[in-house]
Design a protein around this motif. Structure first.
Motif, PDB file in Angstrom:
ATOM      1  N   SER A 287       0.889   8.697   1.320  1.00  0.00           N
ATOM      2  CA  SER A 287       1.463   8.385   0.016  1.00  0.00           C
ATOM      3  C   SER A 287       2.978   8.237   0.049  1.00  0.00           C
ATOM      4  CB  SER A 287       1.081   9.476  -0.995  1.00  0.00           C
ATOM      5  OG  SER A 287       1.580  10.719  -0.562  1.00  0.00           O
ATOM      6  N   SER A 288       3.607   8.546   1.186  1.00  0.00           N
ATOM      7  CA  SER A 288       5.069   8.507   1.167  1.00  0.00           C
ATOM      8  C   SER A 288       5.633   7.168   1.623  1.00  0.00           C
ATOM      9  CB  SER A 288       5.669   9.662   1.965  1.00  0.00           C
ATOM     10  OG  SER A 288       5.063   9.785   3.203  1.00  0.00           O
ATOM     11  N   LEU A 289       4.753   6.242   2.022  1.00  0.00           N
ATOM     12  CA  LEU A 289       5.219   4.877   2.276  1.00  0.00           C
ATOM     13  C   LEU A 289       4.730   3.998   1.139  1.00  0.00           C
ATOM     14  CD1 LEU A 289       4.468   4.567   6.093  1.00  0.00           C
ATOM     15  CD2 LEU A 289       6.715   4.453   5.035  1.00  0.00           C
ATOM     16  N   ASN A 290       5.561   3.044   0.757  1.00  0.00           N
ATOM     17  CA  ASN A 290       5.192   2.139  -0.335  1.00  0.00           C
ATOM     18  C   ASN A 290       4.047   1.225   0.121  1.00  0.00           C
ATOM     19  OD1 ASN A 290       5.027   0.171  -2.302  1.00  0.00           O
ATOM     20  ND2 ASN A 290       7.231   0.169  -2.672  1.00  0.00           N
ATOM     21  N   PRO A 291       2.907   1.264  -0.576  1.00  0.00           N
ATOM     22  CA  PRO A 291       1.738   0.533  -0.106  1.00  0.00           C
ATOM     23  C   PRO A 291       1.876  -0.990  -0.134  1.00  0.00           C
ATOM     24  CG  PRO A 291       1.332   1.474  -2.266  1.00  0.00           C
ATOM     25  CD  PRO A 291       2.623   2.057  -1.782  1.00  0.00           C
ATOM     26  N   VAL A 292       2.797  -1.510  -0.936  1.00  0.00           N
ATOM     27  CA  VAL A 292       2.850  -2.967  -1.065  1.00  0.00           C
ATOM     28  C   VAL A 292       4.005  -3.621  -0.310  1.00  0.00           C
ATOM     29  CG1 VAL A 292       1.671  -2.898  -3.294  1.00  0.00           C
ATOM     30  CG2 VAL A 292       4.150  -2.933  -3.226  1.00  0.00           C
ATOM     31  N   LEU A 293       4.762  -2.842   0.442  1.00  0.00           N
ATOM     32  CA  LEU A 293       5.838  -3.446   1.230  1.00  0.00           C
ATOM     33  C   LEU A 293       5.535  -3.282   2.714  1.00  0.00           C
ATOM     34  CD1 LEU A 293       9.105  -2.249  -0.559  1.00  0.00           C
ATOM     35  CD2 LEU A 293       7.792  -4.332  -0.942  1.00  0.00           C
TER      36      LEU A 293
ATOM     37  N   PHE B  33       1.288  -3.546   6.852  1.00  0.00           N
ATOM     38  CA  PHE B  33       1.394  -2.699   5.667  1.00  0.00           C
ATOM     39  C   PHE B  33       0.866  -1.300   5.987  1.00  0.00           C
ATOM     40  CE2 PHE B  33       1.520  -6.979   4.087  1.00  0.00           C
ATOM     41  CZ  PHE B  33       2.503  -6.897   3.120  1.00  0.00           C
TER      42      PHE B  33
ATOM     43  N   GLN C 225      10.613  -1.478   4.896  1.00  0.00           N
ATOM     44  CA  GLN C 225      10.903  -0.110   4.475  1.00  0.00           C
ATOM     45  C   GLN C 225      11.870   0.584   5.437  1.00  0.00           C
ATOM     46  OE1 GLN C 225       7.678   2.080   2.545  1.00  0.00           O
ATOM     47  NE2 GLN C 225       6.342   0.353   2.907  1.00  0.00           N
TER      48      GLN C 225
END
Lengths: 335, 346
Positions: free
Chosen positions: B98-104, B148, B109
């Motif tokens: 959950s700590s990485l942005n799922p859509v980038l 991703f 990042q």
């Protein structure tokens, strides 16, 4: 992606078929006799019967339906009893005005909801949040016909800032027709006076329709902003030392948009029903007004044609929404 | 280098005020690793978020100082704090899912972390990202840039998080349970990587965990937290060899040891106090076998004990021979009853 499009277009065939079935039989069950209307008030029963025979209205319903579907397969929507023109010609004449109205309403409602919903979500519990939510509920619950009349009363009758209806003032020359969308045509052909005048006429009907879009969308945006702001990846982004603006744009909004885009497809359905009322109130020469008059006159072919076009537009819009979703969410793209 | 003094953090909830952190003081040496241990709700994560000034909604620092590089971070402007985050102090969160942005894409990042602080072109930032991914042990880094988060395994994602955290060679890294969400085999690899890279960069580390086994391997010094306070702090070996605070004793007795003498695991009886209504005295007193009368009325402060490096906050610390049995062995000693009950008996 190609498969998705192909599947949706195949699906559309069934939607169109279902719509014809329901609309066709529903419109004939409703009281009203187009033959009588066509023949005029002084026509004798023989004349009415004659007209009925010419148009095939005395055949059994199934025969009539079969004939209609056979024509439809050839792209023929029949002739309107009222305008005496091909329904396809009428649709081509009236559809652009509706597209223009609906397009601007969707755009304005969506953008306003994005701003208000984001501010409300970020400042949860504040006066701004309360104000935003109040506006959203108002937008959702105020009926379009009432808002339309109110706007006319206030901004036209009282203050005289905006015109009562129509697409252009009588004295303003329409730009050459390219797409039928006045603001676009006038810009492309550099008729700036017509452009401004067209925007001015669009203001009130667009505001009326946008209010509904705004109401639903603001609530969706606010809720999803609230959810996303608490996510770990937003904290990661802040932990990198990114500016607030970048965190908002790339991390918060990018994710909060996903549910909002899904609802956009549904909004179109809402809009399609609003268009009937708003076009009638503002004498907007669009498809909604056309269909409204067709229903009143038991103009079967016109009613059916307009309904079909709206149904197809609905399916296409949702296809576009799905494609946008595919672009926005990589988790779906790569599975 | 990092010196937290008397930090107090409270959360306003709909129902009341949660006293999450109640006067925490910590010191981290340059290049050193401080382990923060304690059960859930003991204030470990809140302390670390307060240092970064990234407390969630409703939380605020009531008092205290966070000295870092000669400045009190709590007094910096928002813009000054932003230039500290990521560049001087970096952070790794517990759940790489959950700590990485799922859509980038992960490449972006990493790049944005670099470009937030340095004026470099996108291709240059990209090259750095490739280098970083290689350094955290990801194979074919160029190919991974466009991928991703959901396309990577948990261990890979946490490696990406490490790459982001160490991108700007920070002097302090806060790692909040960095391996809790990972498979046991991957845990060891990630921990090793974390240690090697922070050594190489020369970063000090605040490692948060409830796993004493990890602490024993990673931390030079351990601070034990309970109910929002540090109750004991000592060099790792010292803490394991001579725990003084009854809570620490309880913690050590509750961990299994492979190959050690077969013995039952002993849980600590009772449960931690309600952080909305903290007791007047020591918050551990109701669960403590060593408690004396003063424990019910005075909350002991952290003071040296057994030499200058060993700090403990306790009125009646455990003696070395009492650690094994896990209770005081003194003739005639009984834990002091709560004041109310004693009054009732009299």
């Amino acid at each position: 992606m190609g498969r998705l499009i192909a599947r949706r277009l195949a699906f559309m065939v069934f939607v169109v078929w279902g719509v014809t079935l329901v609309t066709f039989f529903l419109s004939r069950v409703v009281p009203g006799d187009p033959a009588k209307l066509l023949a005029g008030p002084k026509a004798s029963p023989t004349e009415v019967a004659h007209i009925r025979r010419i148009y095939g209205l005395d055949d059994p319903l199934w025969t009539q339906y079969g004939r209609y579907m056979a024509d439809l397969l050839h792209g023929n929507l029949g002739v309107s009893f009222v305008t005496r023109r091909e329904v396809t010609t009428d649709v081509r004449a009236f559809l652009p005005a509706t597209l223009e109205l609906a397009g601007y309403s969707l755009l304005l409602g969506f953008l306003a909801a994005l701003v208000v919903g984001t501010v409300a979500g970020y400042r949860r519990g504040s006066a701004l949040d309360a104000g935003g939510r109040l506006m959203a509920i108002a937008g959702l619950s105020v009926p379009a016909f009432w808002l339309a009349l109110l706007l006319q009363l206030l901004l036209h009758t009282r203050l005289g800032w905006f015109p009562l209806g129509g697409r252009l003032d009588a004295g303003v020359a329409a730009p050459p027709r390219l797409t039928g969308i006045l603001t676009l045509d006038s810009l492309l052909t550099l008729h700036l006076h017509a452009f401004v005048n067209a925007l001015w006429h669009l203001a009130l009907p667009v505001l009326t329709l946008a209010a509904g879009v705004f109401g639903l969308m603001t609530r969706i945006v606010r809720t999803s902003i609230l959810e996303v702001v608490g996510e770990d990846y937003v904290r990661t982004a802040q932990g990198k030392g990114l500016t607030r603006w970048r965190v908002l744009r790339r991390h918060v909004l990018r994710n909060a948009m996903l549910p909002a885009v899904t609802v956009l497809g549904l909004e179109f359905g809402l809009l399609a029903s609003g268009v009937f009322v708003v076009e009638a109130v503002f004498q907007w020469p669009g498809l909604g007004n056309y269909a409204f008059q067709a229903i009143q006159a038991s103009d079967y072919n016109a009613t059916l044609g307009a309904t079909l076009v709206i149904a197809i537009a609905y399916v296409l819009t949702n296809l576009v929404v799905d494609l946008a979703y595919l672009y926005l969410d990589p988790r779906i793209r790569y599975t | 280098m990092l010196s937290v003094r008397d930090l107090v953090v409270r959360f306003s909830t709909g129902r009341g005020v949660v006293h999450a952190v109640n006067g925490v003081s910590l010191d981290v040496e340059p290049g050193g690793t401080l382990g923060l241990v304690g059960e859930s709700g003991s204030g470990k994560s809140v302390t670390s978020l307060a240092i970064m000034r990234l407390l969630p909604r409703g939380g605020r620092v009531v008092s205290g100082q966070v000295w870092f590089g000669g400045r009190d971070l709590l007094r910096l402007s928002a813009a000054e704090m932003r230039s500290v985050r990521g560049r001087e102090i970096a952070m790794i969160l517990q759940d790489p899912q959950s700590s990485l942005n799922p859509v980038l894409p992960v490449g972006e990042q990493i790049e944005e972390a670099i470009r937030a602080h340095e004026r470099v072109s996108r291709p240059a930032a990209r090259a750095r990202a490739v280098e970083l991914l290689g350094a955290v042990g990801i194979a074919r880094p160029e190919e991974q840039l466009g991928r991703f988060p959901h396309q990577l395994s948990g261990g890979m994602r946490q490696r990406v998080m490490i790459a982001i955290a160490l991108a700007l060679r920070p002097t302090l890294l806060i790692a909040d349970e960095p391996t809790t969400a990972l498979d046991v085999t991957v845990q060891a690899q990630v921990l090793e990587l974390l240690r090697d890279l922070t050594d190489e960069v020369g970063a000090a580390v605040v490692l948060i965990s409830h796993d004493l086994g990890i602490m024993a391997r990673m931390a030079g010094r351990i601070a034990v937290m309970y109910a929002g306070r540090v109750v004991e702090s000592a060099p790792t070996e010292e803490l394991f060899a001579r725990p003084r605070h009854p809570y620490t004793v309880g913690l050590l007795r509750s961990i299994p040891r492979i190959g050690g003498a077969r013995r039952a695991l002993v849980p600590i009886e009772g449960s931690p106090p309600d952080l909305e209504r903290l007791p007047e005295g020591c918050p551990f007193a109701p669960r403590c076998a060593w408690r004396i009368e003063a424990c019910w009325t005075q909350n002991p402060s952290l003071a040296t004990d057994d030499g200058p490096a060993h700090l403990v906050a306790c009125h009646d610390p455990a003696e070395p021979e009492e650690v094994g049995p896990g209770r005081p062995i003194r003739p005639g000693f009984a834990p002091a009853p709560p004041p109310g009950i004693r009054a009732g008996v009299a």
